[in-house]
Every structure is written in C-alpha cells, then in structure tokens.
Design a protein around this motif. Structure first.
Motif, short mmCIF file in Angstrom:
data_model
loop_
_atom_site.label_atom_id
_atom_site.label_comp_id
_atom_site.label_asym_id
_atom_site.label_seq_id
_atom_site.Cartn_x
_atom_site.Cartn_y
_atom_site.Cartn_z
N TYR A 225 7.39 -51.26 20.07
CA TYR A 225 6.08 -51.62 20.69
C TYR A 225 5.25 -50.61 20.45
O TYR A 225 3.82 -51.17 20.64
N ALA A 226 5.50 -49.34 20.34
CA ALA A 226 4.42 -48.36 20.28
C ALA A 226 3.41 -48.57 19.15
O ALA A 226 2.16 -48.23 19.23
N THR A 227 3.84 -49.30 18.12
CA THR A 227 3.24 -49.45 16.95
C THR A 227 2.86 -50.71 16.55
O THR A 227 2.07 -51.34 15.67
N HIS A 228 3.67 -51.80 17.30
CA HIS A 228 3.41 -53.04 17.00
C HIS A 228 3.00 -54.03 18.06
O HIS A 228 3.04 -55.19 18.05
N GLY A 229 2.84 -53.32 19.17
CA GLY A 229 2.67 -54.35 20.62
C GLY A 229 1.53 -54.96 20.54
O GLY A 229 1.20 -55.98 21.04
N HIS A 230 0.37 -54.69 19.69
CA HIS A 230 -0.71 -55.34 19.50
C HIS A 230 -0.65 -56.75 19.02
O HIS A 230 -1.51 -57.62 19.10
N GLY A 231 0.50 -57.01 18.31
CA GLY A 231 0.52 -58.48 18.06
C GLY A 231 0.58 -59.41 19.01
O GLY A 231 0.23 -60.56 18.93
N GLU A 232 0.87 -59.17 20.30
CA GLU A 232 0.97 -59.74 21.27
C GLU A 232 1.60 -58.92 22.70
O GLU A 232 2.59 -58.88 22.83
N GLU A 233 0.50 -58.54 23.30
CA GLU A 233 0.94 -57.40 24.10
C GLU A 233 1.62 -57.62 25.44
O GLU A 233 2.47 -56.99 25.79
N THR A 234 1.77 -58.98 25.60
CA THR A 234 2.69 -59.65 26.87
C THR A 234 3.81 -59.72 26.25
O THR A 234 5.15 -59.38 26.67
N ALA A 274 9.92 -62.39 15.80
CA ALA A 274 9.29 -63.53 14.63
C ALA A 274 8.27 -64.23 15.22
O ALA A 274 7.21 -64.46 14.68
N MET A 275 8.27 -64.66 16.43
CA MET A 275 7.26 -65.46 17.09
C MET A 275 5.77 -64.73 17.31
O MET A 275 4.92 -65.17 17.34
N TYR A 276 5.93 -63.31 17.64
CA TYR A 276 4.55 -62.77 17.97
C TYR A 276 4.16 -61.38 17.29
O TYR A 276 3.35 -60.83 17.60
N ALA A 277 5.21 -61.30 16.05
CA ALA A 277 4.95 -59.85 15.48
C ALA A 277 3.45 -59.81 14.78
O ALA A 277 3.01 -60.84 13.94
N SER A 278 3.13 -58.56 14.79
CA SER A 278 1.86 -58.36 13.83
C SER A 278 2.49 -57.87 12.55
O SER A 278 3.49 -57.16 12.23
N THR A 279 1.65 -58.06 11.54
CA THR A 279 1.90 -57.86 10.09
C THR A 279 1.81 -56.59 9.81
O THR A 279 2.20 -55.88 8.83
N ALA A 280 0.64 -55.71 10.54
CA ALA A 280 0.24 -54.51 10.29
C ALA A 280 0.68 -53.53 11.51
O ALA A 280 0.00 -53.71 12.52
N PRO A 281 1.46 -52.51 11.37
CA PRO A 281 1.61 -51.50 12.36
C PRO A 281 0.16 -50.78 12.47
O PRO A 281 -0.45 -50.30 11.57
#
Length: 337
Positions: A225-234, A274-281
C-alpha cells in the motif's frame, strides 16, 4: 483492550443500526471503534461515533426467521440481513461462540468476497475482542452481527478462475497480479471481471505453515500500500485488512481450518489487487522517526474509517514499511470531517 465499558456502550449504540447504508455501503463503525479500544483510545470512541453517525441507517426489518432447516435458501440474500443476525444471536446465546464460529466458518469462507470483504473484516475485529477481553453480551452480539452480515452478503468466487504463473513470496505474487482491463464500476462489477490469479502457497498442507504464510501475506499487502495505494486509496486497504481479519480469527478455529482460510485470504487479497491496482508504483517514502503510537494518533485525528483500519493492521506488523503504509493512507484519503 478496553476495560472501561465504553466499547460495550458503543456496540450497544451501533446494534440499533444496520450493517449497511444506501443498500450497498458498509457500516464501518463497529470495526473502527473496536480498533480504537484495542489501541487504548476508548476515550475517543463516542466522539468519533458522533462524527460518523450521519452515515448510519436504522436496523433493517426482518422477512422470515432463518432456521437450521431453511438457511441454505437464505444464504447470500442481502434482504435477509436482519434474519441472519437474529439467527446468529440465538445460536450464540445457546452455544459457546467458538462452537458457532467453527460450525459456520467453513460454510461462509467460500463467500467472503460479498460485501467487498467487509463482513469477514467485521468478524475478525469481533473475534479479537472476544479472545482478548471479557465475553460480555454486547461483544457476543457483535459477533452475531458480523456473521449475520457475512451470511447475507455471501458471494462465492467464480469457478472459472484460472491459475496463472505465480511466485514463491507473497510480495512477488502480489506483484504478479495483472490489473483487470476494465476498472469501471463497483466491487461486484469488477470482481466478475477477475478471471485468474497467480498461484501462491497452493501446495501448503501444514496448518502452522499456513499461519506463517498468512502472516507473510498481510505484511506484503500492507507494505504494498505504501507504494501502490494511490491506485484506489480506499478499496486497496482491503487487500491487507481482509487477510488480517482471517489471521486474527485463526486462534479461535481448529487447525484443520487454517489451510482453507489461507487460500480464501489469498484469493481475496489478489482479487482486490487486480481490481484496483495501479500500474505504476510511487517511490517509497520512509516514515522517519515517528512511533507506532504517533501514527495511530494521526489516524485518529484524520478520522477516516479505512485509515483507522489500515493503521490498526499496520500496527499488528509494526515495522517501518507498515508505518509508512499507514501514513500513506492518511495522505491519500479524505478526512472524516
């Protein structure tokens, strides 16, 4: 754990409210107040509840009692939440709560993905309380509410999930999860588009190893989450908090249920990824010299229920990256007020 009675007061207050609002959004208050009490912030519980109160709805009406004879037809029927909560209230009043949990855990486990995994998270918070404090009536009834919500929102994984190339570690396996192509819509819509996930820990048969792997998964998802949480913060919070709820429940279950619990938790964490992941950390930002207690104070001041729950999980892990994940959730999320 809270010993002042404030947690019981809060649960009694919340048990007049339904498990959801607007027909789809989860009531997070029971989970958040349990986390506050568990971390010595019982004095803030009612003040936080006052702020959250506009998000609560009245307890729903029942339709027909759930019984030992008809429960299968009611499973997964969200209209029957009140019926299911009443059923588990009766069961827990008549039998030890561990016996009820043990009987129903394998029945409910395949459907832990309903309600965006919130029902199992609510159960995990309730079980932690019962394992670490007095078994009061409100705390036992909270377990009934959690199990009832789970039964009403029961939703199994599609049978067509393909086994994709995986990895040895939980962190690497989460990195191998491919985002779904169409990330429009809510949890249920996106979940239906998950067609496969990487293989991880599939060969585990030993219960102690299953617990170790589940601990590894919670740590990896929290760190991520520290590097990928912006994909969908909630929603990405649940990639960590859902498996942690399962981990917290293991001590109350027979060891024979630990391996299937690991598999269900991995499916949930990988599916949410898979549903909410950001492609770029983003670059990892160390938390500095902040303490775990200071991080929790910041989460409480922020007030968002998902921030509080992720911080609660991060403190279970307690290392630098976990604290960084909690701080990242504070940075990304809208405060409660």
């Amino acid at each position: 754990m809270d010993t002042t009675g404030i947690l019981d007061e809060a649960l009694q207050r919340l048990h007049t409210s339904g498990p959801e609002r607007l027909g789809r959004l989860t009531n997070h208050a029971p989970m958040a107040v349990e986390a506050l009490a568990a971390h010595g912030r019982a004095g803030s519980v009612h003040r936080w509840l006052d702020l959250y109160a506009p998000k609560l709805e009245e307890f729903p009406s029942g339709i027909e009692p759930v019984t030992a004879a008809n429960w299968r037809s009611a499973l997964g029927d969200s209209r029957r939440a009140a019926d299911w909560i009443d059923y588990f209230g009766r069961e827990i009043a008549e039998r030890p709560w561990r016996d009820v949990l043990t009987a129903w855990w394998p029945r409910l486990l395949p459907g832990m993905y309903g309600g965006s995994t919130h029902p199992v998270i609510r159960v995990g918070h309730s079980v932690r309380t019962l394992l670490t404090s007095e078994e009061t009536e409100p705390r036992l009834l909270e377990l009934a509410h959690g199990l009832g919500y789970w039964a009403a929102r029961y939703h199994p994984v599609a049978d067509h999930l393909a086994a994709l190339p995986g990895a040895d570690s939980a962190a690497a396996a989460l990195d191998a999860v491919a985002p779904i192509a169409d990330q429009e819509g809510g949890f249920a819509d996106r979940f239906s588009r998950v067609t496969g996930m990487p293989v991880w820990a599939a060969a585990i048969t030993d219960s102690d190893e299953a617990r170790r792997r589940l601990t590894e998964l919670v740590q990896a998802a929290t760190h991520r989450y520290a590097t990928h949480g912006h994909g969908e913060e909630t929603m990405l919070v649940h990639a960590a908090t859902a498996p942690n709820a399962v981990l917290r429940t293991l001590p109350a279950l027979p060891q024979s249920l630990w391996v299937p619990s690991l598999r269900a938790a991995w499916t949930a964490s990988a599916a949410v990824t898979a549903m909410y992941a950001s492609t770029a950390p983003v670059a990892y930002v160390p938390p500095g010299t902040v303490t775990a207690e200071e991080v929790f104070e910041r989460a409480l001041a922020h007030g968002d229920e998902h921030v509080i729950k992720l911080t609660d999980t991060a403190l279970d892990i307690g290392d630098e990256r976990a604290l960084a994940a909690a701080l990242r959730s504070i940075e990304l999320s809208e405060p409660l007020v």
